[in-house]
Design an enzyme around this catalytic site. Structure first.
Site, short mmCIF file in Angstrom:
data_model
loop_
_atom_site.label_atom_id
_atom_site.label_comp_id
_atom_site.label_asym_id
_atom_site.label_seq_id
_atom_site.Cartn_x
_atom_site.Cartn_y
_atom_site.Cartn_z
N GLY A 47 10.45 -1.25 -1.88
CA GLY A 47 9.62 -1.24 -0.67
C GLY A 47 8.17 -1.67 -0.82
O GLY A 47 7.56 -2.11 0.14
N GLU A 102 3.09 2.74 -3.47
CA GLU A 102 4.29 3.05 -2.68
C GLU A 102 4.17 2.45 -1.28
O GLU A 102 3.06 2.27 -0.76
CB GLU A 102 4.45 4.57 -2.54
CG GLU A 102 5.58 5.16 -3.36
CD GLU A 102 6.98 4.83 -2.86
OE1 GLU A 102 7.19 3.77 -2.22
OE2 GLU A 102 7.88 5.63 -3.10
N ASP A 103 5.29 2.18 -0.66
CA ASP A 103 5.28 1.74 0.73
C ASP A 103 4.98 2.90 1.67
O ASP A 103 4.16 2.80 2.56
CB ASP A 103 6.62 1.07 1.11
CG ASP A 103 7.84 1.90 0.72
OD1 ASP A 103 7.70 3.00 0.14
OD2 ASP A 103 8.97 1.44 1.00
N ASP A 106 7.12 9.94 2.69
CA ASP A 106 7.81 10.53 3.83
C ASP A 106 7.93 12.04 3.56
O ASP A 106 7.00 12.79 3.82
CB ASP A 106 9.17 9.82 3.95
CG ASP A 106 9.98 10.22 5.16
OD1 ASP A 106 9.40 10.70 6.14
OD2 ASP A 106 11.21 10.05 5.12
N PHE A 155 11.17 5.90 12.26
CA PHE A 155 11.65 5.08 11.15
C PHE A 155 11.09 3.67 11.29
O PHE A 155 11.33 3.00 12.29
CB PHE A 155 13.18 5.05 11.11
CG PHE A 155 13.70 4.48 9.83
CD1 PHE A 155 13.77 5.26 8.68
CD2 PHE A 155 14.10 3.15 9.76
CE1 PHE A 155 14.23 4.72 7.48
CE2 PHE A 155 14.57 2.61 8.57
CZ PHE A 155 14.63 3.40 7.43
N ARG A 168 12.94 -6.45 5.35
CA ARG A 168 11.77 -6.29 4.48
C ARG A 168 10.80 -7.45 4.65
O ARG A 168 9.60 -7.33 4.37
CB ARG A 168 12.19 -6.25 3.00
CG ARG A 168 13.01 -5.04 2.60
CD ARG A 168 13.16 -4.99 1.08
NE ARG A 168 14.23 -4.11 0.65
CZ ARG A 168 14.10 -2.80 0.45
NH1 ARG A 168 12.95 -2.22 0.68
NH2 ARG A 168 15.13 -2.07 0.06
P1 IMP Z 1 10.51 10.43 0.52
O1 IMP Z 1 11.11 10.79 -0.80
O2 IMP Z 1 11.16 11.18 1.65
O3 IMP Z 1 9.01 10.57 0.56
O4 IMP Z 1 10.90 8.96 0.83
C1 IMP Z 1 10.31 7.94 0.22
C2 IMP Z 1 11.11 6.65 0.36
O5 IMP Z 1 12.01 6.64 1.47
C3 IMP Z 1 10.13 5.54 0.62
O6 IMP Z 1 9.63 5.01 -0.57
C4 IMP Z 1 10.98 4.55 1.41
O7 IMP Z 1 11.65 3.70 0.51
C5 IMP Z 1 11.98 5.39 2.15
N1 IMP Z 1 11.55 5.61 3.55
C6 IMP Z 1 11.00 6.73 4.09
N2 IMP Z 1 10.69 6.57 5.38
C7 IMP Z 1 11.03 5.29 5.70
C8 IMP Z 1 10.93 4.51 6.92
O8 IMP Z 1 10.45 4.94 7.98
N3 IMP Z 1 11.38 3.23 6.83
C9 IMP Z 1 11.90 2.69 5.68
N4 IMP Z 1 11.99 3.39 4.53
C10 IMP Z 1 11.58 4.68 4.53
MG MG Z 2 10.30 3.31 -1.54
#
Ligand code: IMP
Ligand code: MG
Length: 183
Positions: A47, A102-103, A106, A155, A168
């Site tokens: 990402g 990081e992108d 979340d 999302f 992407r």
């Molecule tokens: P976390 O572990 O829940 O913080 O998720 C992190 C990863 O989930 C990010 O690096 C993204 O790759 C993916 N992710 C979380 N939210 C989104 C979204 O809204 N769109 C696309 N990918 C997401």
């Molecule tokens: Mg990611």
């Protein structure tokens, strides 16, 4: 006509907005580090690839670039909480300053895992740059040193972020407001 359906995507951050903010983050990073100490920017695949590409060009310092492949999601839009390393760093980070790029943060589960993992490798320091943060979904509090934008609990797709491994390559960040992929 673009390959995606413009009626089915709400644009949150357009190209100009992204590039302006990323330039500011680059200036902050440039001010915070010294050209005399080793600095490596670590992009979390997949990402972050566009964010890293733009951010590192906004940093006026000699930086090393590396990548870490992590996967926490599968094809689902919900975090599984299970993080898998799909590709490791290519070089040691011992004694180096590290910026994880990081992108999006979340739930924070992915980043919490990553910080623990990196700490065992004795870097000089570790900071985090994330383009986006969804505070409403926090499960683990993660200090984000360089944050692009806070977003609501939606999302998002584009500029590196995928839905079912597609979209992407949208040059902006948007929300899918249709049913299924907006293609
Ligand atoms: P976390 O572990 O829940 O913080 O998720 C992190 C990863 O989930 C990010 O690096 C993204 O790759 C993916 N992710 C979380 N939210 C989104 C979204 O809204 N769109 C696309 N990918 C997401
Ligand atoms: Mg990611």
């Amino acid at each position: 006509m673009p390959f995606y359906n413009t009626d089915k995507i709400d644009v949150l951050f357009d190209e100009e907005t992204l590039s302006q903010r990323i330039r500011q983050l680059g200036e902050q990073i440039t001010a915070d580090y010294s050209a005399d100490e080793p600095l490596v920017m670590v992009g979390v695949l997949k990402g972050s690839f566009l964010f890293l590409a733009d951010l590192c060009r906004a940093v006026d310092l000699p930086v090393e670039i590396d990548f870490l492949g992590l996967s926490s999601y599968g094809d689902s839009e919900q975090s599984s909480g299970v993080v898998r390393v799909t590709q490791d760093l290519s070089r040691s980070i011992e004694g180096k300053h590290v910026i994880v790029v990081e992108d999006i943060v979340d739930t924070g589960l992915t980043m919490a895992y990553l910080l623990e993992n990196l700490a065992t490798r004795n870097p000089a320091s570790v900071k985090i740059a994330s383009l986006l943060h969804k505070p409403a979904r926090t499960k683990v509090d993660i200090p984000i040193d360089y944050l692009g934008f806070e977003i609501p609990d939606r999302f998002v797709i584009g500029y590196g972020l995928d839905s079912q491994n597609k979209l992407r390559n949208l040059p902006f960040i948007g929300v899918n407001v249709g049913d299924g992929l907006p293609i």
